[in-house]
Structure formats: structure tokens, C-alpha cells
Design a protein around this motif. Structure first.
Motif, mmCIF file in Angstrom:
data_model
loop_
_atom_site.group_PDB
_atom_site.id
_atom_site.type_symbol
_atom_site.label_atom_id
_atom_site.label_comp_id
_atom_site.label_asym_id
_atom_site.label_seq_id
_atom_site.Cartn_x
_atom_site.Cartn_y
_atom_site.Cartn_z
ATOM 1 N N ILE A 163 0.842 -1.185 0.000
ATOM 2 C CA ILE A 163 0.000 0.000 0.000
ATOM 3 C C ILE A 163 0.885 1.245 0.000
ATOM 4 C CG2 ILE A 163 -1.813 -1.207 1.275
ATOM 5 C CD1 ILE A 163 -0.970 0.430 3.751
ATOM 6 N N LYS A 164 0.289 2.386 -0.282
ATOM 7 C CA LYS A 164 1.021 3.646 -0.237
ATOM 8 C C LYS A 164 1.039 4.154 1.205
ATOM 9 C CE LYS A 164 -0.019 5.060 -4.986
ATOM 10 N NZ LYS A 164 -0.637 6.101 -5.850
ATOM 11 N N LEU A 165 2.165 3.976 1.855
ATOM 12 C CA LEU A 165 2.252 4.387 3.258
ATOM 13 C C LEU A 165 2.102 5.889 3.420
ATOM 14 C CD1 LEU A 165 5.042 2.161 4.863
ATOM 15 C CD2 LEU A 165 2.559 1.961 5.061
ATOM 16 N N GLU A 166 2.480 6.658 2.367
ATOM 17 C CA GLU A 166 2.302 8.109 2.457
ATOM 18 C C GLU A 166 0.839 8.457 2.674
ATOM 19 O OE1 GLU A 166 3.722 6.530 -0.013
ATOM 20 O OE2 GLU A 166 5.673 7.375 -0.545
ATOM 21 N N GLU A 167 -0.048 7.766 1.958
ATOM 22 C CA GLU A 167 -1.477 8.023 2.120
ATOM 23 C C GLU A 167 -1.940 7.618 3.514
ATOM 24 O OE1 GLU A 167 -3.598 6.114 -1.015
ATOM 25 O OE2 GLU A 167 -2.773 7.409 -2.587
ATOM 26 N N ALA A 168 -1.394 6.514 4.022
ATOM 27 C CA ALA A 168 -1.741 6.083 5.373
ATOM 28 C C ALA A 168 -1.283 7.103 6.407
ATOM 29 C CB ALA A 168 -1.122 4.713 5.660
ATOM 30 N N VAL A 169 -0.138 7.741 6.143
ATOM 31 C CA VAL A 169 0.353 8.789 7.043
ATOM 32 C C VAL A 169 -0.621 9.962 7.070
ATOM 33 C CG1 VAL A 169 2.155 10.523 7.390
ATOM 34 C CG2 VAL A 169 2.781 8.159 6.863
ATOM 35 N N LEU A 178 7.725 6.922 12.108
ATOM 36 C CA LEU A 178 8.052 5.518 11.866
ATOM 37 C C LEU A 178 8.289 5.272 10.380
ATOM 38 C CD1 LEU A 178 8.388 2.582 12.712
ATOM 39 C CD2 LEU A 178 5.885 2.349 12.636
ATOM 40 N N TYR A 179 7.481 5.915 9.554
ATOM 41 C CA TYR A 179 7.630 5.774 8.100
ATOM 42 C C TYR A 179 9.040 6.168 7.649
ATOM 43 C CZ TYR A 179 7.169 7.076 3.168
ATOM 44 O OH TYR A 179 7.370 7.214 1.813
ATOM 45 N N PHE A 180 9.508 7.313 8.096
ATOM 46 C CA PHE A 180 10.830 7.768 7.687
ATOM 47 C C PHE A 180 11.940 6.938 8.338
ATOM 48 C CE2 PHE A 180 8.437 11.723 6.721
ATOM 49 C CZ PHE A 180 8.766 11.793 5.373
ATOM 50 N N ARG A 340 -4.225 19.749 -11.168
ATOM 51 C CA ARG A 340 -4.243 18.588 -12.065
ATOM 52 C C ARG A 340 -4.438 17.290 -11.286
ATOM 53 N NH1 ARG A 340 0.812 19.758 -16.263
ATOM 54 N NH2 ARG A 340 -0.097 21.598 -17.297
ATOM 55 N N LEU A 341 -3.797 17.171 -10.141
ATOM 56 C CA LEU A 341 -3.959 15.983 -9.323
ATOM 57 C C LEU A 341 -5.408 15.795 -8.896
ATOM 58 C CD1 LEU A 341 -0.769 16.295 -7.070
ATOM 59 C CD2 LEU A 341 -1.166 14.580 -8.839
ATOM 60 N N ILE A 342 -6.042 16.886 -8.511
ATOM 61 C CA ILE A 342 -7.453 16.828 -8.116
ATOM 62 C C ILE A 342 -8.327 16.540 -9.335
ATOM 63 C CG2 ILE A 342 -9.384 18.196 -7.228
ATOM 64 C CD1 ILE A 342 -7.328 19.672 -5.456
ATOM 65 N N LYS A 343 -8.034 17.200 -10.440
ATOM 66 C CA LYS A 343 -8.801 17.035 -11.680
ATOM 67 C C LYS A 343 -8.817 15.587 -12.150
ATOM 68 C CE LYS A 343 -8.442 18.422 -16.577
ATOM 69 N NZ LYS A 343 -7.639 19.251 -17.511
ATOM 70 N N HIS A 344 -7.685 14.905 -12.045
ATOM 71 C CA HIS A 344 -7.581 13.541 -12.564
ATOM 72 C C HIS A 344 -7.755 12.479 -11.476
ATOM 73 C CE1 HIS A 344 -6.455 15.133 -16.434
ATOM 74 N NE2 HIS A 344 -5.415 15.773 -15.922
ATOM 75 N N GLY A 345 -8.275 12.890 -10.336
ATOM 76 C CA GLY A 345 -8.608 11.933 -9.286
ATOM 77 C C GLY A 345 -7.418 11.350 -8.550
ATOM 78 N N LEU A 346 -6.291 12.030 -8.596
ATOM 79 C CA LEU A 346 -5.087 11.540 -7.935
ATOM 80 C C LEU A 346 -4.908 12.124 -6.543
ATOM 81 C CD1 LEU A 346 -2.682 11.853 -11.001
ATOM 82 C CD2 LEU A 346 -3.804 9.782 -10.162
ATOM 83 N N LEU A 347 -5.746 13.084 -6.194
ATOM 84 C CA LEU A 347 -5.641 13.743 -4.896
ATOM 85 C C LEU A 347 -7.021 14.229 -4.492
ATOM 86 C CD1 LEU A 347 -3.465 14.768 -2.792
ATOM 87 C CD2 LEU A 347 -3.601 16.965 -3.981
ATOM 88 N N SER A 348 -7.349 14.021 -3.235
ATOM 89 C CA SER A 348 -8.632 14.491 -2.735
ATOM 90 C C SER A 348 -8.599 16.015 -2.560
ATOM 91 C CB SER A 348 -8.957 13.825 -1.395
ATOM 92 O OG SER A 348 -10.052 14.460 -0.768
ATOM 93 N N PRO A 349 -9.675 16.702 -2.926
ATOM 94 C CA PRO A 349 -9.700 18.160 -2.740
ATOM 95 C C PRO A 349 -9.505 18.575 -1.285
ATOM 96 C CG PRO A 349 -11.505 17.454 -4.145
ATOM 97 C CD PRO A 349 -10.906 16.211 -3.559
ATOM 98 N N ASN A 350 -9.808 17.633 -0.367
ATOM 99 C CA ASN A 350 -9.717 17.958 1.054
ATOM 100 C C ASN A 350 -8.338 17.669 1.642
ATOM 101 O OD1 ASN A 350 -12.468 18.656 1.138
ATOM 102 N ND2 ASN A 350 -13.041 16.501 1.375
ATOM 103 N N THR A 351 -7.454 17.077 0.818
ATOM 104 C CA THR A 351 -6.111 16.760 1.317
ATOM 105 C C THR A 351 -5.351 18.046 1.593
ATOM 106 O OG1 THR A 351 -6.057 14.718 0.036
ATOM 107 C CG2 THR A 351 -3.962 15.554 0.847
ATOM 108 N N THR A 355 4.508 19.776 1.557
ATOM 109 C CA THR A 355 5.632 19.504 0.674
ATOM 110 C C THR A 355 5.896 18.025 0.545
ATOM 111 O OG1 THR A 355 7.168 19.737 2.518
ATOM 112 C CG2 THR A 355 6.765 21.689 1.157
ATOM 113 N N VAL A 356 5.313 17.217 1.429
ATOM 114 C CA VAL A 356 5.509 15.779 1.331
ATOM 115 C C VAL A 356 4.213 15.077 0.941
ATOM 116 C CG1 VAL A 356 7.393 15.719 2.947
ATOM 117 C CG2 VAL A 356 5.091 15.516 3.815
#
Length: 357
Positions: A163-169, A178-180, A340-351, A355-356
Motif C-alpha cells: 500500500i502507499k504508506l504516504e497516504e496512510a500517514v 516511523l515511516y521515515f 491537475r492531481l485533483i482534476k484527474h482523481g489523484l488527490l482528494s480536494p480535502n487533502t 511539501t511531502v
């Protein structure tokens, strides 16, 4: 199947042992070269890859190339540990620590003393266990459940996730510190569909392996069967290939494996820029041209939009989902990248912006 007896316990813990160390694709050879560089160190390692890509194989290779090679290698599936038992299993417990604790028992960290512990599906650990794991990495000591006494340990930690641990963070499900701490060194195992050069050597390995176990003559692959193996998407990666070969050996006739013996779905994977995987090991010029030719033939509508989406996603992954770095890579502002990330569904608008992120 390797059977490991838990020290001071009658419990038998079964772990699947790596069975197909085959890395012939150029991408895989580059990965092996990187592994040879990091293995001799004491750094923690985070292995990223889809289910069935061979993460435990790689962990075992890191261990085998390290100074710890003659010490224990302990593989633990964190996804199989319930919240109530995880602490006792990983760190051990004292007699009377809980109902049923009739004797002292070392945990898997102590069992790996001097060697390596492989924590698969690390993202499934509960927040409370994550805190204790972070302390182990920082202090090199464990405290058994029901005890106040610390025990010094000397263990190298290799963790793995699909899974994408960044998203879990960002979701608050995994500790950022712990991730780093885990990804001092990190590597990404490509899915089998992006390691075309590994497919036929792996298939041959499994054909010979299962032929021996079935006590049958080794069959050959027909040309059509070879084409199907190389064209198939392999969503289950190496495990799916192994099962397909096993099934084919059971029903093939006249010493020849035909394409229909695999009983695959038969679809040919539709290439995308994402599958060209621009972030891994080699230029993707030829793959990119092939993909574009296929798109031209398919007459894809809104081709520019599709290209923008694919390029944005590839760049975002290349930059480890860091918006600022992605913007610099593509020569645009961070606000444009975020849009663009939001437009193409790669990022939630609420995120939240980070910088990370």
C-alpha cells in the motif's frame, strides 16, 4: 513450506519460503545491483511492491548478502496478527501477563537476535504497536508484555508493504516518524507485467520444479503459450504465474503446454504510461512510442487530456508524491500540479497541502 518453531513455545508458525529467485529482466538486474549495494549496511529497508512480486525473496537476499547471513531470518506477516496478540507475538510476554500466558515467551524480535526480522504488510500494524516498534528502532531494546525490564536486541529490520504508506500517514493510520525511520533505504519491486524478461525464465523454473514434484517428464511451451504468458497482465504477479503453470502441467497433453492449458482470462493488458513506469531504472522512450501508437490505433478521444493525466500521475509517483518536486519536474507551479492531481482523481480536494503530499 518452512516450519519455524517459536522459542519457548509449542506453537508452530508457518511461513511461505521464497521459491523462485529468478531475476533476468534488465530492470530486475538493476534492482539486484542496488540490493548488493545496500545489503552489507545495517540500514533499515522498506520494500514496496504489489502482492506476489517477491518481496520476501528480496528481503532474504538482503539478509544473505549481509554480515548477518549466518544468523536467524524471521519473517512475520503483520496482517495476520490481531491487535490483541500482536504485542505478545512481536515482543514476547511474561507468565501471567494475560489469560492463558502460562509461561514466559520470547517474541519474534528476540528470536531474530543477531539476524534480520522481515515485517511484511507493515501498514497493518495498529497505532499502539507502531509506537513500540519505533522505540525498538530508536533504542534497540524490547519490553515483554507484562514486564518492566528492557532487553537489548541486535536486529536488522526489513519492512514491506503493498500500500502507499504516504497516504496512510496523511489519513492518520501510520506514524510519519516511523515511516521515515523504516525507509532509510527503500526499493520498489516492479509488477511482473513490467518485468517481461522475467516471465519465461520464471515459467521454465516452475515447469521444472512442478515436473519434479509430480514425477513427470518436463513439457515444453508452445509458441502460442509463450506469447500468452508475455502478453498477459498478471494481476497476481509471480504467485499467479506459478499457479497457472501448476494447473497447465496437470492437464497438458503430449508433452506440450498450450495457451488454453493455463485457463487465464486471455485478455491482453492495455498499456498505459503508468505501466511504462518512468520512475524505475531505465528510459521509457520505446515503451512510450509503442503506447502512443496503440492509442492512435484505438482512436482514443480527448488524447491530450489522457496524456496530461498519465504524465501527471507518472511524475507524481516519480517524485514520491511530493507536489513541490512534481511541479519543478514538469516546469509548472505547485498550484497547477495540485489542480491537475485533483482534476484527474489523484488527490482528494480535502487533502491538506504539504511539501511531502
Amino acid at each position: 513450506m518452512e516450519i519455524v518453531k517459536h522459542p519457548e513455545s509449542r506453537q508452530l508458525v508457518r511461513t511461505v519460503k521464497a521459491s523462485a529467485y529468478v531475476f533476468e529482466d534488465q530492470n530486475s538486474k538493476r534492482l539486484m545491483s542496488y540490493i548488493a549495494q545496500i545489503a552489507p549496511s545495517e540500514a533499515t529497508v522498506l520494500i514496496i511492491g504489489e502482492t506476489g512480486t517477491g518481496k520476501e525473496l528480496v528481503a532474504r537476499q538482503i539478509h544473505a548478502l549481509s554480515s548477518r547471513k549466518n544468523k536467524p531470518f524471521v519473517a512475520v506477516n503483520c496482517g495476520a496478527l490481531s491487535d490483541t496478540l500482536a504485542e505478545a507475538e512481536l515482543f514476547g510476554h511474561e507468565r501471567g501477563a494475560f489469560t492463558g500466558a502460562i509461561s514466559n515467551q520470547v517474541g519474534w524480535f528476540e528470536a531474530a537476535q543477531g539476524g534480520t526480522i522481515f515485517l511484511d504488510e507493515i501498514g497493518d500494524l495498529s497505532p499502539s504497536i507502531q509506537v513500540k516498534l519505533l522505540r525498538i528502532l530508536q533504542e534497540n531494546e524490547v519490553v515483554r508484555l507484562g514486564s518492566r525490564q528492557t532487553k537489548k536486541i541486535d536486529v536488522r529490520v526489513i519492512a514491506a508493504t503493498n500500500i502507499k504508506l504516504e497516504e496512510a500517514v496523511y489519513a492518520g493510520n501510520f506514524r510519519e516518524d516511523l515511516y521515515f525511520r523504516l525507509k532509510v533505504a527503500s526499493l520498489h519491486i516492479l509488477p511482473l507485467r513490467l518485468r517481461i524478461g522475467d516471465i519465461l525464465p520464471l515459467a521454465q523454473h516452475f515447469i521444472e520444479d512442478y515436473s519434479r514434484s509430480l514425477k513427470r517428464p518436463v513439457p515444453i511451451l508452445s509458441e502460442e503459450a509463450e506469447r500468452l504468458l508475455c502478453d498477459y497482465h498478471w494481476p497476481g504477479n509471480i504467485r499467479e504465474l506459478e499457479n497457472a503453470i501448476h494447473h497447465a502441467l496437470l492437464i497438458c497433453k503430449n508433452g506440450i503446454i498450450q495457451s488454453y492449458d493455463f485457463q487465464l482470462t486471455g485478455f491482453k493488458h492495455k498499456l498505459s504510461l503508468h505501466d511504462a513506469d518512468l520512475s524505475i531504472y531505465q528510459p521509457a522512450g520505446q515503451n512510450l512510442k509503442q503506447i502512443l501508437f496503440e492509442w492512435f490505433e484505438q482512436g482514443i478521444e480527448d488524447l491530450n487530456e489522457q496524456l496530461e493525466a498519465e504524465i501527471t500521475e507518472a511524475a507524481y509517483q516519480y517524485c514520491h508524491e511530493n507536489q513541490l518536486h512534481t511541479a519543478k519536474l514538469l516546469g509548472v507551479s505547485r498550484n497547477i500540479i495540485r489542480a491537475r492531481l485533483i482534476k484527474h482523481g489523484l488527490l482528494s480536494p480535502n487533502t491538506r497541502a504539504s511539501t511531502v503530499s
